[in-house]
Design a protein around this motif. Structure first.
Motif, PDB file in Angstrom:
ATOM      1  N   ARG A  93      20.579  79.496  24.849  1.00 35.63           N
ATOM      2  CA  ARG A  93      21.510  80.464  24.251  1.00 35.63           C
ATOM      3  C   ARG A  93      21.225  80.660  22.764  1.00 35.63           C
ATOM      4  O   ARG A  93      21.406  81.750  22.232  1.00 35.63           O
ATOM      5  CB  ARG A  93      22.963  80.028  24.496  1.00 35.63           C
ATOM      6  CG  ARG A  93      23.339  78.733  23.869  1.00 35.63           C
ATOM      7  CD  ARG A  93      24.710  78.196  24.279  1.00 35.63           C
ATOM      8  NE  ARG A  93      24.764  76.753  24.020  1.00 35.63           N
ATOM      9  CZ  ARG A  93      24.990  76.197  22.837  1.00 35.63           C
ATOM     10  NH1 ARG A  93      25.230  76.948  21.787  1.00 35.63           N
ATOM     11  NH2 ARG A  93      24.980  74.881  22.689  1.00 35.63           N
ATOM     12  N   TRP A  94      20.772  79.640  22.082  1.00 36.70           N
ATOM     13  CA  TRP A  94      20.468  79.766  20.662  1.00 36.70           C
ATOM     14  C   TRP A  94      19.317  80.742  20.410  1.00 36.70           C
ATOM     15  O   TRP A  94      19.351  81.535  19.468  1.00 36.70           O
ATOM     16  CB  TRP A  94      20.080  78.398  20.074  1.00 36.70           C
ATOM     17  CG  TRP A  94      21.241  77.552  19.680  1.00 36.70           C
ATOM     18  CD1 TRP A  94      22.573  77.842  19.824  1.00 36.70           C
ATOM     19  CD2 TRP A  94      21.165  76.260  19.065  1.00 36.70           C
ATOM     20  NE1 TRP A  94      23.328  76.810  19.333  1.00 36.70           N
ATOM     21  CE2 TRP A  94      22.490  75.824  18.860  1.00 36.70           C
ATOM     22  CE3 TRP A  94      20.117  75.432  18.674  1.00 36.70           C
ATOM     23  CZ2 TRP A  94      22.790  74.595  18.278  1.00 36.70           C
ATOM     24  CZ3 TRP A  94      20.406  74.211  18.096  1.00 36.70           C
ATOM     25  CH2 TRP A  94      21.739  73.800  17.904  1.00 36.70           C
ATOM     26  N   PHE A  95      18.272  80.636  21.241  1.00 34.90           N
ATOM     27  CA  PHE A  95      17.137  81.533  20.990  1.00 34.90           C
ATOM     28  C   PHE A  95      17.468  82.961  21.417  1.00 34.90           C
ATOM     29  O   PHE A  95      17.053  83.927  20.777  1.00 34.90           O
ATOM     30  CB  PHE A  95      15.867  81.043  21.694  1.00 34.90           C
ATOM     31  CG  PHE A  95      14.628  81.704  21.161  1.00 34.90           C
ATOM     32  CD1 PHE A  95      14.152  81.384  19.889  1.00 34.90           C
ATOM     33  CD2 PHE A  95      13.946  82.669  21.889  1.00 34.90           C
ATOM     34  CE1 PHE A  95      13.020  81.998  19.365  1.00 34.90           C
ATOM     35  CE2 PHE A  95      12.811  83.299  21.379  1.00 34.90           C
ATOM     36  CZ  PHE A  95      12.348  82.960  20.110  1.00 34.90           C
ATOM     37  N   GLN A  96      18.248  83.077  22.490  1.00 34.19           N
ATOM     38  CA  GLN A  96      18.686  84.416  22.898  1.00 34.19           C
ATOM     39  C   GLN A  96      19.487  85.072  21.770  1.00 34.19           C
ATOM     40  O   GLN A  96      19.291  86.249  21.456  1.00 34.19           O
ATOM     41  CB  GLN A  96      19.520  84.336  24.180  1.00 34.19           C
ATOM     42  CG  GLN A  96      18.684  83.964  25.403  1.00 34.19           C
ATOM     43  CD  GLN A  96      17.671  85.052  25.748  1.00 34.19           C
ATOM     44  OE1 GLN A  96      18.016  86.219  25.836  1.00 34.19           O
ATOM     45  NE2 GLN A  96      16.409  84.666  25.924  1.00 34.19           N
ATOM     46  N   GLU A 125      21.788  87.734  15.966  1.00 31.17           N
ATOM     47  CA  GLU A 125      23.179  87.412  15.612  1.00 31.17           C
ATOM     48  C   GLU A 125      23.195  86.673  14.284  1.00 31.17           C
ATOM     49  O   GLU A 125      22.236  85.957  13.961  1.00 31.17           O
ATOM     50  CB  GLU A 125      23.818  86.560  16.722  1.00 31.17           C
ATOM     51  CG  GLU A 125      24.119  87.393  17.947  1.00 31.17           C
ATOM     52  CD  GLU A 125      24.713  86.578  19.087  1.00 31.17           C
ATOM     53  OE1 GLU A 125      25.165  85.438  18.840  1.00 31.17           O
ATOM     54  OE2 GLU A 125      24.703  87.098  20.206  1.00 31.17           O
ATOM     55  N   PRO A 126      24.281  86.839  13.497  1.00 30.77           N
ATOM     56  CA  PRO A 126      24.296  86.257  12.145  1.00 30.77           C
ATOM     57  C   PRO A 126      23.978  84.757  12.167  1.00 30.77           C
ATOM     58  O   PRO A 126      24.588  84.000  12.919  1.00 30.77           O
ATOM     59  CB  PRO A 126      25.730  86.498  11.668  1.00 30.77           C
ATOM     60  CG  PRO A 126      26.239  87.614  12.527  1.00 30.77           C
ATOM     61  CD  PRO A 126      25.498  87.577  13.816  1.00 30.77           C
ATOM     62  N   GLY A 127      23.005  84.365  11.361  1.00 29.49           N
ATOM     63  CA  GLY A 127      22.653  82.952  11.203  1.00 29.49           C
ATOM     64  C   GLY A 127      21.822  82.375  12.337  1.00 29.49           C
ATOM     65  O   GLY A 127      21.291  81.270  12.211  1.00 29.49           O
ATOM     66  N   ALA A 128      21.685  83.114  13.454  1.00 27.52           N
ATOM     67  CA  ALA A 128      21.059  82.506  14.640  1.00 27.52           C
ATOM     68  C   ALA A 128      19.575  82.203  14.431  1.00 27.52           C
ATOM     69  O   ALA A 128      19.050  81.224  14.958  1.00 27.52           O
ATOM     70  CB  ALA A 128      21.248  83.424  15.846  1.00 27.52           C
ATOM     71  N   ARG A 129      18.905  83.048  13.631  1.00 25.08           N
ATOM     72  CA  ARG A 129      17.463  82.829  13.451  1.00 25.08           C
ATOM     73  C   ARG A 129      17.177  81.603  12.598  1.00 25.08           C
ATOM     74  O   ARG A 129      16.076  81.059  12.634  1.00 25.08           O
ATOM     75  CB  ARG A 129      16.814  84.066  12.835  1.00 25.08           C
ATOM     76  CG  ARG A 129      16.763  85.188  13.861  1.00 25.08           C
ATOM     77  CD  ARG A 129      15.962  86.381  13.419  1.00 25.08           C
ATOM     78  NE  ARG A 129      15.849  87.310  14.547  1.00 25.08           N
ATOM     79  CZ  ARG A 129      15.408  88.542  14.460  1.00 25.08           C
ATOM     80  NH1 ARG A 129      15.030  89.037  13.291  1.00 25.08           N
ATOM     81  NH2 ARG A 129      15.328  89.296  15.533  1.00 25.08           N
TER      82      ARG A 129
END
Ligand code: GLC
Ligand code: CA
Length: 543
Positions: free
Chosen positions: A110-113, A119-123
């Motif tokens: 889910r984090w990489f998706q 999504e904000p901050g996800a990268r």
């Protein structure tokens, strides 16, 4: 030795779950199959199992691409079955070690998706960087994937020309361990499984988590050798702080939970750094599985491993093979030149030389007696106790290891040591799947494996399997002691040492050698040994 110190002398059996035993007939090993075979493992005499990743995974790298660290891969079973397995193993006094994969997640995690959706901050939880050159056409640095090709993949259609780092397959994006959420998430994952009674973790690519700041070029290294060399992607000092945190999680539990590091580092000195008293308990010692069948090399490897571990008060570990390298029998089935480079051993599919498996088996039996006589912990990779060989002639279309594709079909990869186990001396699938199975085993088994099956060996006192059972029983009596290795003077080609009141003799040379007068043979790798030790054989004696 007290029960609490079990991990200092343990024999750990590596379960490659996909290939161990299939309970429901879909051609894939599973928890039901594994649980049903617990009596087999108990009879073998092991102390613990280490189970390769059993979490939900798209299987881009046989489960080392984890989509959810707190669940079970549906084709392997359910969390309830995992709980029941842990309890059943404990009832038989078998500890359970899981495999944690902290360097990367699956691209379906889910984090990489979320990162792909920006999504904000996800990268920030991964290692995204702009490409070099006009339009960001080139990868951000020169790092190569361990499986071949660049360690970077481009984010499709990204306006900032971003790439993401993957030291392994493109479907295994590397995590950013500078991110506090990554750190806390993994401590939570450890606690999740420790709370279920899991006794420890094998840490996948333990030396990879932290990268040198700025991700500088590392210079050209071949893909296979990259993770064994000094390089900004590997074995950075910052990684140790992570393990100090993990150790404090483990220390909250009683009995204490333990860690074993998979860290391919350039020297035993570097390896010892992972084993300082507030870090990890043990680490795989891989020099043994890269050493040719030569007494002088083996002695050096053993001395170095023991000295490295002793420098930090850790037990040494002995590994003859695992799911990443060619099987021991095959490694010993060809000539054993000294001084092969690492990549030559790692590839080690010597096309030009026919494998003599009888010779390989003879040496592998002898090497097992050497392994089990040494102090510390020993690992048995499933099928080693049956004397299985590497399946070198898998059809190209059956191959699943990403190495095969990523190397441009030049490196056949690791499927040959992952072929499903033969249990019954009958037709394919040799009892790997139950009668009436709906699918073939996920990798094809060789036509003659019935004769190497558990059933074929069970009733044969001269079999490989019996040698393992005998060795593991006698190990407790003869060798489970604090006594140190004290080398005996021998002819070239022979290795001999005393530990406590027993001796181990190994002959890798061309001629039989006399054993010391008056000793009594306790266990031998070949039949009929009394006062001379034939070539490619080993023996345990009492003086
Ligand atoms: C370790 C595993 C190997 C896997 C790699 C990436 O080396 O043993 O099987 O492919 O890590 O997770
Ligand atoms: Ca199955």
């Amino acid at each position: 030795m007290s029960d609490a110190a079990w991990w200092k002398t343990a024999v750990v059996y590596q379960v490659y779950i996909r290939s161990f035993a299939d309970g429901n007939g879909d051609g894939i090993g599973d928890i039901t199959g594994l649980t049903a075979r617990l009596p087999y493992l108990a009879e073998l005499g092991i102390d613990a199992v280490w189970i390769n990743p059993w979490y939900p995974s798209p299987m881009a790298d046989a489960g080392y691409d984890v989509a959810d660290f707190r669940n079970i891969e549906p084709s392997y079973g359910t969390l309830e079955q995992a709980d029941a397995f842990i309890a059943a193993a404990h009832e038989r006094n078998i500890r359970v070690i899981l495999d944690i994969v902290p360097n990367h997640t699956s691209d379906r995690h889910r984090w990489f998706q979320a990162a792909l959706r920006d999504e904000p901050g996800a990268r920030e939880r991964y290692l995204f960087r702009p490409g070099r050159g006009p339009g960001g056409q080139l990868p951000p640095n020169d790092w190569q994937s361990v499986f071949g090709g660049p360690a970077w993949s481009r984010v499709e259609g990204d306006p900032d020309n971003l790439w993401y780092l993957h030291l392994f397959a493109p479907a295994q994006p590397d995590l950013n361990w500078e991110h506090p959420e990554v750190r806390s998430e993994f401590e939570g994952v450890l606690a999740f499984w420790f709370d279920k009674g899991v006794d420890g973790f094998r840490i996948d690519v333990a030396h990879g988590l932290v990268k040198e700041a700025g991700l500088p070029d590392g210079g050209v290294l071949t893909a296979g050798a990259q993770h064994n060399a000094t390089h900004p992607a590997w074995d950075q000092d910052g990684v140790h702080e992570i393990y100090r945190g993990w150790r404090s999680v483990a220390n909250r539990y009683a009995p204490e939970r333990v860690f074993i590091a998979e860290a391919w580092v350039p020297s035993n000195e570097r390896l010892a750094r992972y084993l300082r008293p507030d870090e990890l308990h043990t680490a795989f010692q891989f020099d043994f599985l890269r050493a040719p069948w030569r007494a002088s090399t083996l002695r050096t490897v053993i001395d170095d491993a023991m000295a490295g571990a002793a420098s930090v008060g850790a037990p040494p570990t002995w590994v003859l093979s695992n799911h990443d390298v060619p099987r021991t029998v095959t490694r010993y089935s060809r000539s054993q030149p000294a001084g092969l480079s690492e990549s030559e051993w790692e590839r080690s599919r010597w096309d030009e030389e026919v494998a003599d498996h009888d010779l390989g088996r003879r040496r592998a039996r002898a090497c097992a007696l050497l392994q089990f006589a040494l102090p510390g912990t020993a690992y048995v990779y499933q099928g080693e106790e049956l004397g299985l060989e590497e399946v070198e002639d898998l059809p190209a279309e059956a191959r699943q290891d990403p190495t095969w594709v990523q190397s441009g079909f030049t490196d056949v990869g690791r499927d040959g040591c992952r072929v499903p186990l033969p249990w019954i001396n009958g037709p394919v699938p040799y009892g790997f799947s139950p009668a009436g199975a709906t699918a073939d085993p996920w990798l094809p088994q060789p036509p003659h494996w019935g004769e190497h099956s558990v059933q074929a060996q069970d009733g044969d006192a001269a079999s490989f399997l019996h040698l393992y059972r005998d060795a593991l029983t006698l190990r407790r009596e003869l060798w489970e002691t604090d006594a140190e290795v004290s080398w005996l003077d021998t002819d070239a080609g022979v290795l001999a040492f005393t530990r406590g009141d027993a001796q181990c003799w190994v002959n890798t040379g061309d001629a039989a050698v006399p054993l010391p007068p008056g000793v009594s043979v306790v266990l031998a790798s070949v039949p009929g040994v009394t006062d001379t030790l034939p070539t490619d054989a080993a023996v345990w004696v009492r003086g």
